[in-house]
Design a protein around this motif. Sequence first.
Motif, PDB file in Angstrom:
ATOM      1  N   HIS A  56      38.419  24.064  51.129  1.00  0.00           N
ATOM      2  CA  HIS A  56      37.985  24.582  49.771  1.00  0.00           C
ATOM      3  C   HIS A  56      38.145  25.937  49.717  1.00  0.00           C
ATOM      4  CE1 HIS A  56      34.065  24.721  51.551  1.00  0.00           C
ATOM      5  NE2 HIS A  56      33.914  25.648  50.792  1.00  0.00           N
ATOM      6  N   LYS A  57      38.210  26.423  48.528  1.00  0.00           N
ATOM      7  CA  LYS A  57      38.526  27.955  48.432  1.00  0.00           C
ATOM      8  C   LYS A  57      37.261  28.414  47.968  1.00  0.00           C
ATOM      9  CE  LYS A  57      43.394  27.656  47.329  1.00  0.00           C
ATOM     10  NZ  LYS A  57      44.190  27.787  46.550  1.00  0.00           N
ATOM     11  N   GLU A  58      36.787  29.640  48.658  1.00  0.00           N
ATOM     12  CA  GLU A  58      35.782  30.675  48.169  1.00  0.00           C
ATOM     13  C   GLU A  58      36.311  32.145  47.815  1.00  0.00           C
ATOM     14  OE1 GLU A  58      32.630  30.497  50.929  1.00  0.00           O
ATOM     15  OE2 GLU A  58      32.329  28.380  50.798  1.00  0.00           O
ATOM     16  N   ILE A  59      35.349  32.671  47.020  1.00  0.00           N
ATOM     17  CA  ILE A  59      35.726  33.932  46.758  1.00  0.00           C
ATOM     18  C   ILE A  59      34.562  34.791  47.465  1.00  0.00           C
ATOM     19  CG2 ILE A  59      35.975  35.709  45.064  1.00  0.00           C
ATOM     20  CD1 ILE A  59      37.208  33.661  43.183  1.00  0.00           C
ATOM     21  N   TYR A  60      35.004  35.841  48.176  1.00  0.00           N
ATOM     22  CA  TYR A  60      34.246  36.757  48.888  1.00  0.00           C
ATOM     23  C   TYR A  60      34.385  38.127  48.612  1.00  0.00           C
ATOM     24  CZ  TYR A  60      31.610  38.929  52.773  1.00  0.00           C
ATOM     25  OH  TYR A  60      30.608  39.842  53.362  1.00  0.00           O
ATOM     26  N   ARG A  61      33.819  38.934  47.973  1.00  0.00           N
ATOM     27  CA  ARG A  61      34.035  40.243  47.708  1.00  0.00           C
ATOM     28  C   ARG A  61      35.455  40.656  46.938  1.00  0.00           C
ATOM     29  NH1 ARG A  61      31.618  44.148  52.243  1.00  0.00           N
ATOM     30  NH2 ARG A  61      29.374  43.478  52.248  1.00  0.00           N
ATOM     31  N   GLY A  62      35.671  39.446  45.936  1.00  0.00           N
ATOM     32  CA  GLY A  62      36.925  39.549  45.020  1.00  0.00           C
ATOM     33  C   GLY A  62      38.019  39.124  45.616  1.00  0.00           C
TER      34      GLY A  62
END
Length: 118
Positions: free
Chosen positions: A44-50
Amino acid sequence: MKITKVEIITRTSKLEDLKEALNKIGVLGMTVSQVYGCGLQKGHKEIYRGQEYEVNLVPKIKVETVICEIPVERVLEVAEKVLKTGKVGDGKIFVYELSDAVRIRTGDRGEDAIKDEK
């Protein structure tokens, strides 16, 4: 009787339910490992610090047990009943025939190495 290893890879949230269900049918010994893998889920996709990151490996648990007295089909039925949600990510069960087993402490071999000591 033959010695069989059953390996179950499934969701981490199902561990306690699986352990309880297997204990009820007499499967008392098992090894549990935290593992990571991918299959149909493909991560899956995650967003970390933009920044967007693709997470390809999903945390799972692997439960391994070796049986000789309990029918393999019974173990499979119980595991499937407990683990099946009908959604991608329910996991897989692998069944292996073992040629031998050794209880290191006593030197017992075969079924004697697997059975409970009385």
